[in-house]
Design an enzyme around this catalytic site. Structure first.
Site, PDB file in Angstrom:
ATOM      1  N   GLU A 129       0.702  -1.169   0.053  1.00  0.00           N
ATOM      2  CA  GLU A 129       0.053  -0.060   0.106  1.00  0.00           C
ATOM      3  C   GLU A 129       0.754   1.308   0.013  1.00  0.00           C
ATOM      4  OE1 GLU A 129      -3.699   0.574  -0.049  1.00  0.00           O
ATOM      5  OE2 GLU A 129      -2.528   2.232  -0.749  1.00  0.00           O
ATOM      6  N   GLY A 134       1.977   7.679  -0.745  1.00  0.00           N
ATOM      7  CA  GLY A 134       2.122   7.678   0.925  1.00  0.00           C
ATOM      8  C   GLY A 134       0.914   6.960   1.812  1.00  0.00           C
ATOM      9  N   ILE A 136      -2.319   7.647   1.487  1.00  0.00           N
ATOM     10  CA  ILE A 136      -3.720   7.335   0.717  1.00  0.00           C
ATOM     11  C   ILE A 136      -3.849   5.847   0.372  1.00  0.00           C
ATOM     12  CG2 ILE A 136      -5.062   8.092  -1.125  1.00  0.00           C
ATOM     13  CD1 ILE A 136      -3.443  10.549  -1.493  1.00  0.00           C
ATOM     14  N   GLY A 187      12.114  14.761   4.877  1.00  0.00           N
ATOM     15  CA  GLY A 187      12.069  13.332   4.805  1.00  0.00           C
ATOM     16  C   GLY A 187      11.046  12.794   3.467  1.00  0.00           C
ATOM     17  N   GLU A 190      13.720  11.031  -2.160  1.00  0.00           N
ATOM     18  CA  GLU A 190      14.020   9.534  -2.213  1.00  0.00           C
ATOM     19  C   GLU A 190      15.473   9.971  -1.746  1.00  0.00           C
ATOM     20  OE1 GLU A 190      12.585   6.599  -2.935  1.00  0.00           O
ATOM     21  OE2 GLU A 190      10.883   8.042  -2.781  1.00  0.00           O
ATOM     22  N   ASP A 201      10.017   8.640  -9.955  1.00  0.00           N
ATOM     23  CA  ASP A 201       9.288   8.072  -8.913  1.00  0.00           C
ATOM     24  C   ASP A 201       7.904   7.989  -9.309  1.00  0.00           C
ATOM     25  OD1 ASP A 201       8.956   7.662  -5.791  1.00  0.00           O
ATOM     26  OD2 ASP A 201       7.535   9.203  -6.289  1.00  0.00           O
ATOM     27  N   LYS A 205       5.374   4.669  -9.662  1.00  0.00           N
ATOM     28  CA  LYS A 205       4.115   4.647  -9.194  1.00  0.00           C
ATOM     29  C   LYS A 205       2.939   4.413 -10.393  1.00  0.00           C
ATOM     30  CE  LYS A 205       5.566   7.393  -5.053  1.00  0.00           C
ATOM     31  NZ  LYS A 205       5.591   9.012  -4.814  1.00  0.00           N
ATOM     32  N   GLY A 302       6.507  11.173   3.588  1.00  0.00           N
ATOM     33  CA  GLY A 302       6.638  11.749   5.021  1.00  0.00           C
ATOM     34  C   GLY A 302       6.790  10.201   6.115  1.00  0.00           C
TER      35      GLY A 302
HETATM   36  P1  NAP Z   1      15.749   6.208   3.889  1.00  0.00           P
HETATM   37  O1  NAP Z   1      15.527   7.456   4.846  1.00  0.00           O
HETATM   38  O2  NAP Z   1      16.864   6.450   2.970  1.00  0.00           O
HETATM   39  O3  NAP Z   1      15.932   4.681   4.752  1.00  0.00           O
HETATM   40  C1  NAP Z   1      16.589   3.571   4.307  1.00  0.00           C
HETATM   41  C2  NAP Z   1      17.032   2.545   5.363  1.00  0.00           C
HETATM   42  O4  NAP Z   1      17.468   1.519   4.920  1.00  0.00           O
HETATM   43  C3  NAP Z   1      17.971   3.323   6.183  1.00  0.00           C
HETATM   44  O5  NAP Z   1      17.955   3.021   7.494  1.00  0.00           O
HETATM   45  C4  NAP Z   1      19.205   2.563   5.911  1.00  0.00           C
HETATM   46  O6  NAP Z   1      20.083   1.907   6.951  1.00  0.00           O
HETATM   47  C5  NAP Z   1      18.705   1.103   5.203  1.00  0.00           C
HETATM   48  N1  NAP Z   1      19.338   0.468   4.219  1.00  0.00           N
HETATM   49  C6  NAP Z   1      19.437   0.785   3.011  1.00  0.00           C
HETATM   50  N2  NAP Z   1      20.014  -0.038   2.361  1.00  0.00           N
HETATM   51  C7  NAP Z   1      20.368  -1.201   3.084  1.00  0.00           C
HETATM   52  C8  NAP Z   1      21.163  -2.187   2.995  1.00  0.00           C
HETATM   53  N3  NAP Z   1      21.758  -2.484   1.912  1.00  0.00           N
HETATM   54  N4  NAP Z   1      21.381  -3.059   4.064  1.00  0.00           N
HETATM   55  C9  NAP Z   1      20.746  -2.680   5.339  1.00  0.00           C
HETATM   56  N5  NAP Z   1      20.004  -1.364   5.343  1.00  0.00           N
HETATM   57  C10 NAP Z   1      20.041  -0.732   4.521  1.00  0.00           C
HETATM   58  O7  NAP Z   1      14.519   5.942   3.201  1.00  0.00           O
HETATM   59  P2  NAP Z   1      13.039   5.993   3.331  1.00  0.00           P
HETATM   60  O8  NAP Z   1      12.735   7.582   2.859  1.00  0.00           O
HETATM   61  O9  NAP Z   1      12.535   5.533   4.381  1.00  0.00           O
HETATM   62  O10 NAP Z   1      12.558   5.100   2.254  1.00  0.00           O
HETATM   63  C11 NAP Z   1      12.150   3.592   2.379  1.00  0.00           C
HETATM   64  C12 NAP Z   1      11.478   3.280   1.176  1.00  0.00           C
HETATM   65  O11 NAP Z   1       9.987   3.664   1.397  1.00  0.00           O
HETATM   66  C13 NAP Z   1      11.552   3.235  -0.167  1.00  0.00           C
HETATM   67  O12 NAP Z   1      11.452   2.281  -1.041  1.00  0.00           O
HETATM   68  C14 NAP Z   1      11.018   4.447  -0.655  1.00  0.00           C
HETATM   69  O13 NAP Z   1      10.812   4.618  -1.824  1.00  0.00           O
HETATM   70  C15 NAP Z   1       9.551   4.308  -0.013  1.00  0.00           C
HETATM   71  N6  NAP Z   1       8.844   5.499   0.526  1.00  0.00           N
HETATM   72  C16 NAP Z   1       9.225   6.628   1.030  1.00  0.00           C
HETATM   73  C17 NAP Z   1       8.611   7.403   1.391  1.00  0.00           C
HETATM   74  C18 NAP Z   1       9.083   8.863   2.106  1.00  0.00           C
HETATM   75  O14 NAP Z   1       7.969   9.638   2.257  1.00  0.00           O
HETATM   76  N7  NAP Z   1      10.351   8.864   2.312  1.00  0.00           N
HETATM   77  C19 NAP Z   1       7.232   7.271   1.235  1.00  0.00           C
HETATM   78  C20 NAP Z   1       6.801   6.222   0.483  1.00  0.00           C
HETATM   79  C21 NAP Z   1       7.408   5.175   0.073  1.00  0.00           C
HETATM   80  P3  NAP Z   1      21.264   3.060   7.631  1.00  0.00           P
HETATM   81  O15 NAP Z   1      20.102   4.128   8.278  1.00  0.00           O
HETATM   82  O16 NAP Z   1      22.110   2.296   8.420  1.00  0.00           O
HETATM   83  O17 NAP Z   1      21.857   3.831   6.593  1.00  0.00           O
HETATM   84  N1  HSE Z   2      10.181  10.561  -2.620  1.00  0.00           N
HETATM   85  C1  HSE Z   2       8.635  10.316  -2.780  1.00  0.00           C
HETATM   86  C2  HSE Z   2       7.624  11.556  -2.911  1.00  0.00           C
HETATM   87  C3  HSE Z   2       8.122   9.512  -1.524  1.00  0.00           C
HETATM   88  O1  HSE Z   2       7.958  12.709  -2.928  1.00  0.00           O
HETATM   89  O2  HSE Z   2       6.466  11.427  -3.143  1.00  0.00           O
HETATM   90  C4  HSE Z   2       6.678   8.934  -1.332  1.00  0.00           C
HETATM   91  O3  HSE Z   2       6.713   7.831  -2.164  1.00  0.00           O
END
Ligand code: NAP
Ligand code: HSE
Length: 428
Positions: A129, A134, A136, A187, A190, A201, A205, A302
């Site tokens: 989901e 995010g 929604i 946050g 990406e 991105d 999606k 977020g």
């Molecule tokens: P992020 O802040 O870059 O966090 C990534 C995390 O994964 C970090 O804790 C990192 O460890 C860990 N990591 C990365 N590669 C690794 C590896 N090879 N082995 C072990 N740990 C690893 O990313 P995020 O923003 O949370 O996004 C995570 C996922 O959610 C992505 O697929 C993104 O597209 C998706 N997403 C993000 C959002 C958003 O708003 N940010 C929204 C929807 C979906 P360290 O902390 O030790 O570096």
């Molecule tokens: N980087 C993505 C955005 C995170 O800005 O929408 C949510 O998927």
């Protein structure tokens, strides 16, 4: 109350949000899932990295095998991002009878069929989901609540970072770089923000949404993609004068078994509900043949909004029964609909040029447009008569091919200094 042990891969923005929600809403989650959820392990790259949440040191690990080989861990929640090793970790979790929840649109858009086939064959659940928009509930919305419909159109603002940037540029006159920096600090962006600003991105999606909505395999390469880096404050200003707002739109349509799939900046009427979707908010319009027009709106990025979708998926897995692991037949087999070439896309166009302000310049350009079946709706010329002036056109509807042919000819005119920008105008 039964206890269930889960593992989280990643403690970044989303992982932190999930950790916070599991702790803050513990009572509600227990009641709704029927389980006390224990986070047994969290995989990170660096155990010593300062974290914004307090997590017991002994549950952090850098070794995925500690999770994979632990049969008491029933759900793996992948929040690392990127294709590898995320994909391999998820496939291995599936093969070890673990259910998987992920927020990773990149993997799903490029290897989703492989992962889903593996999950069906093994009899485990794979939920995603959080991968689109995010907080929604669009994935469950399409795959469960709207299954009675033939969906003919989806139109969405599905990237929070670019929507935040365009909102700040448009409402506060902020520079692109400053707005991007803020989106990163919040946050939303990406790990590599190129994925956001160059619309990869949103393209991933759209591939996920398109596949679910139209029941067809969608290859990301078949989606037309254009980011927001060419949009300047000048274009935003002109858009306002014409009564439009610029948004990064993801568009999916199905007509007579042919798909139209594109992601690009577009001018939309300022009084349309999508024009008022600001900051990191996302919104998706869906046209179904039974439900009619539907719009879902909420935070698209977020820690907490995304965490909300992830934890919702964990609860769904728990409610559906974590111990029934038997191969299941996939009911909704995907077709392979053809994707229309961009040449045949029909839009209105905003065209901004810098020209030499000499007699006949406007006439020469208008003649080229006319020759290529491009009819003009509005023209603005500003500035004092001098060497170079901006000349801005809005066309009536025409095909992408007509526009590109006309622009190639316009560029050859000695009085045209530069075609600065072309933005599609969507009459929605
Ligand atoms: P992020 O802040 O870059 O966090 C990534 C995390 O994964 C970090 O804790 C990192 O460890 C860990 N990591 C990365 N590669 C690794 C590896 N090879 N082995 C072990 N740990 C690893 O990313 P995020 O923003 O949370 O996004 C995570 C996922 O959610 C992505 O697929 C993104 O597209 C998706 N997403 C993000 C959002 C958003 O708003 N940010 C929204 C929807 C979906 P360290 O902390 O030790 O570096
Ligand atoms: N980087 C993505 C955005 C995170 O800005 O929408 C949510 O998927």
């Amino acid at each position: 109350m039964e206890k269930v042990r889960i593992a989280i891969l990643g403690l970044g923005n989303v992982g932190t949000g999930v950790w916070k929600i599991l702790n803050t809403n513990k009572k509600e989650i227990k009641k709704r899932s029927g389980y006390h959820i224990e986070v047994a392990k969290i995989l990170v790259r660096d155990k010593k990295k300062p974290r914004s949440v307090e997590v017991p040191e002994d549950i952090l690990t850098t070794d995925y095998n500690e999770i994979l080989m632990d049969d008491s861990i029933k759900i793996v929640v992948e929040l690392m991002g990127g294709v590898e090793p995320a994909k391999e970790y998820m496939l291995n979790a599936i093969r070890h009878n673990k259910h998987v929840v992920t927020a990773n649109k990149f993997v799903l858009a490029t290897h989703g069929n492989e992962l889903l086939d593996a999950a069906y064959a093994q009899g485990v659940m794979l939920y995603y989901e959080a991968s689109v928009a995010g907080g929604i509930p669009i994935i469950h919305g399409i795959s469960e609540s709207l299954t009675a419909n033939k969906i003919v159109e989806i139109l969405g603002i599905i990237n929070g970072t670019t929507n935040y940037i365009l909102t700040k540029m448009s409402q506060e006159g902020m520079e692109f770089k400053e707005a991007l920096k803020e989106a990163q600090e919040k946050g939303y962006a990406e790990a590599d923000p190129t994925a956001d600003i160059e619309a990869y991105d949103a393209m991933y999606k759209l591939a996920i949404l398109g596949s679910l909505s139209f029941g067809s395999r969608v290859h990301v390469d078949s989606i037309y993609r254009e980011g927001i880096t060419s949009i300047s404050s000048v274009d935003i200003q002109y858009a306002r004068e014409f009564g439009y707002v610029i948004k990064l739109l993801a568009i999916g349509k199905e007509r007579n078994g042919v798909l139209e799939l594109r992601v690009h900046p577009a001018m939309i009427p300022a009084n349309h509900p999508l024009a008022n979707v600001n900051d990191s908010f996302n919104a998706i319009f869906i046209k179904g043949n039974a439900v009619g027009d539907l719009m879902l709106y909420g935070r698209g990025a977020g820690d907490l909004p995304t965490g909300s979708a992830v934890v919702g998926d964990i609860i769904s897995v728990l409610r559906n029964g974590i111990d029934d692991i038997v191969p299941v037949e996939q009911k909704d087999k995907l077709s392979n609909l053809r994707v229309q070439s961009m040449d045949y896309t029909v839009c209105e166009y905003y065209i901004r040029c810098t020209v030499l302000d000499t007699p006949g310049t406007l006439g020469d350009i208008a003649a080229i447009f006319g020759k290529n079946n491009v009819s003009l709706a509005s023209v603005i010329q500003k500035g004092k008569t001098g060497e170079q002036v901006p000349l801005v056109f809005i066309t009536h509807q025409t095909t992408e091919k007509n526009i590109s042919d006309a622009i190639e000819e316009v560029k050859k005119l000695s009085t045209v200094v530069k075609v600065e920008n072309i933005v599609r105008v969507e009459k929605i």
